[in-house]
Motif scaffolding. Structure first.
Motif, mmCIF file in Angstrom:
data_model
loop_
_atom_site.group_PDB
_atom_site.id
_atom_site.type_symbol
_atom_site.label_atom_id
_atom_site.label_comp_id
_atom_site.label_asym_id
_atom_site.label_seq_id
_atom_site.Cartn_x
_atom_site.Cartn_y
_atom_site.Cartn_z
ATOM 1 N N GLY A 194 7.236 3.689 3.831
ATOM 2 C CA GLY A 194 5.844 4.088 4.025
ATOM 3 C C GLY A 194 5.416 5.131 3.017
ATOM 4 N N ARG A 195 4.139 5.079 2.629
ATOM 5 C CA ARG A 195 3.629 5.975 1.579
ATOM 6 C C ARG A 195 2.313 6.617 2.018
ATOM 7 N NH1 ARG A 195 2.244 2.075 -2.465
ATOM 8 N NH2 ARG A 195 2.186 0.703 -0.660
ATOM 9 N N ILE A 196 1.975 7.700 1.356
ATOM 10 C CA ILE A 196 0.643 8.283 1.467
ATOM 11 C C ILE A 196 0.006 8.114 0.093
ATOM 12 C CG2 ILE A 196 -0.719 10.327 2.000
ATOM 13 C CD1 ILE A 196 1.716 11.397 3.557
ATOM 14 N N VAL A 197 -1.128 7.401 0.062
ATOM 15 C CA VAL A 197 -1.742 7.013 -1.208
ATOM 16 C C VAL A 197 -3.167 7.559 -1.255
ATOM 17 C CG1 VAL A 197 -2.391 5.060 -2.686
ATOM 18 C CG2 VAL A 197 -0.376 4.886 -1.194
ATOM 19 N N ALA A 198 -3.525 8.183 -2.378
ATOM 20 C CA ALA A 198 -4.909 8.599 -2.601
ATOM 21 C C ALA A 198 -5.621 7.486 -3.348
ATOM 22 C CB ALA A 198 -4.940 9.882 -3.420
#
Ligand code: NAG
Ligand code: NAG
Ligand code: NAG
Length: 346
Positions: A339-343
């Motif tokens: 899982g990632r946090i993407v802007a």
């Protein structure tokens, strides 16, 4: 959160490129701000307005809250913020009292909801195990010295808790197993299982996914996504309490022609809706004025937003056109990413 993890479904999903024909008018820029080892799963996101930091809950692999400081800068700082004891999975998160309604020097309290599951899968969440915890920031202007505390157990009949949104006096919690929205009153510690309950919160018979998932408040309305119907509904917050009113939920978003599911969603400052489609790896946009709907970011079979679960626009000086997106882990071919946090800079 959708019914099966993308690790499984990406392999099985019948990708139909024609269903993603409507594409974004301008190509957004993607920046990865942090990631978990596979099969880590980020479920939900909240933003600290006073520091612009992002908070993300982890669903599988540990009951953890992560933080991204300076998400708009070229050097975002991603780290584990807090671990919630006695739970296995975390889902919804929101700030209990918005900054504009809190006293100046008051601590800032976030509420997270989660539960216990013997297998690690949220679909095996033990009925009655759901609980609320607080994650408290003692200081308005920095992210240090955070404290985690048990707030309350929920009821014995509470099932798969999912989205959470603060309202005056407490929080509303979507229950994807029971297809209803429950209310926890923070003043007297009382719990109302069926604060809102409508057929529009259920999945159709035989659907592979559940119904209600994300919840948001805007203009004195409760909005919720129905994952199986790729739709979003709303109802005026007080209508269910008025004598003699027979008010039905209003369908405000139906992406079933361009999305195979809708996970969590949010609004921009104009009230336009942005929804994460999870399996498709796209963001579907709905124009509040015209009702026009289109895919504005991501794409089926692309990494950028694969497994996208939830999203929120920045609240800082420099990132109000940036959509921060959390994702599940994803597999394409022989490659799996956590899982990632993407802007997403529009
Ligand atoms: C919460 O409980 C308090 C005390 O019983 C009550 O006064 C208040 O109206 C309740 N809040 C809501 C939103 O129901
Ligand atoms: C959404 O639109 C489709 C047609 O594109 C329709 O078949 C479906 O019933 C609609 N969904 C809802 C919840 O009304
Ligand atoms: C992954 O698949 C690609 C193309 O199918 C292949 O070239 C590569 O060697 C594979 N990598 C591994 C680690 O199996």
């Amino acid at each position: 959160m959708a019914l099966t993890t993308l690790v499984t479904t990406a392999l099985l999903w019948p990708f139909d490129i024609s269903s993603a024909a409507i594409q974004a008018p301008k190509a957004p820029v993607f920046r990865e701000l942090g990631s978990l080892p596979a099969p880590g799963f980020f479920e939900n996101i909240a933003i600290r307005p006073s520091t612009s930091s992002l908070l993300a809950t982890r669903l599988t692999g540990g009951p953890e809250v992560y933080i991204v400081k300076d998400p708009a800068s070229s050097t975002p700082d991603f780290s584990l913020l807090a671990t919630v004891p006695d739970l296995d999975v975390l889902l919804g998160i929101d700030q209990l009292i918005p900054d504009e309604e809190a006293c100046a020097g008051e601590e800032r309290v976030y509420v997270v909801v989660g539960g216990k599951t013997p297998t690690g899968s949220p679909f095996d969440m033990v009925v009655g195990s759901a609980a609320l915890y607080t994650v408290t920031f003692p200081h308005l202007d920095n992210d240090e010295d955070v404290e985690v505390a048990h707030l309350s157990a929920l009821s014995a009949d509470t099932g798969l808790v999912n989205g959470l949104v603060a309202v005056p006096g407490g929080v509303l919690i979507a229950d994807s197993l029971r297809s209803r929205v429950s209310f926890y009153n923070v003043t007297d510690n009382s719990f109302t299982e069926s604060a809102y309950e409508y057929p529009e919160m259920t999945a159709p018979e035989g659907a592979a996914m559940f119904g209600i998932n994300g919840v948001q408040i805007r203009d004195n309305h409760l909005y919720w996504s129905n994952t199986a119907l790729s739709s979003i509904y709303r109802i005026a917050l007080d209508d269910n309490k008025k004598e003699g009113c027979d008010v039905r939920p209003e369908l405000v978003f139906n992406a079933s022609s361009i999305a195979s599911a809708v996970d969590d969603f949010n609004f921009d400052i104009y009230g336009n809706i942005y929804a994460a489609t999870h399996f498709d790896g796209t963001i579907v946009y709905s124009d509040a004025q015209t009702g026009e709907m289109k895919v504005v970011a991501g794409g089926i079979g692309e990494w950028d937003l694969a497994g996208c679960t939830a999203l929120e626009f920045g609240k800082g000086e420099y990132d109000q056109d940036t959509l921060y997106v959390t994702t599940n882990s994803a597999t394409f071919g022989n490659e799996t990413r956590g899982g990632r946090i993407v802007a997403v800079d529009f």
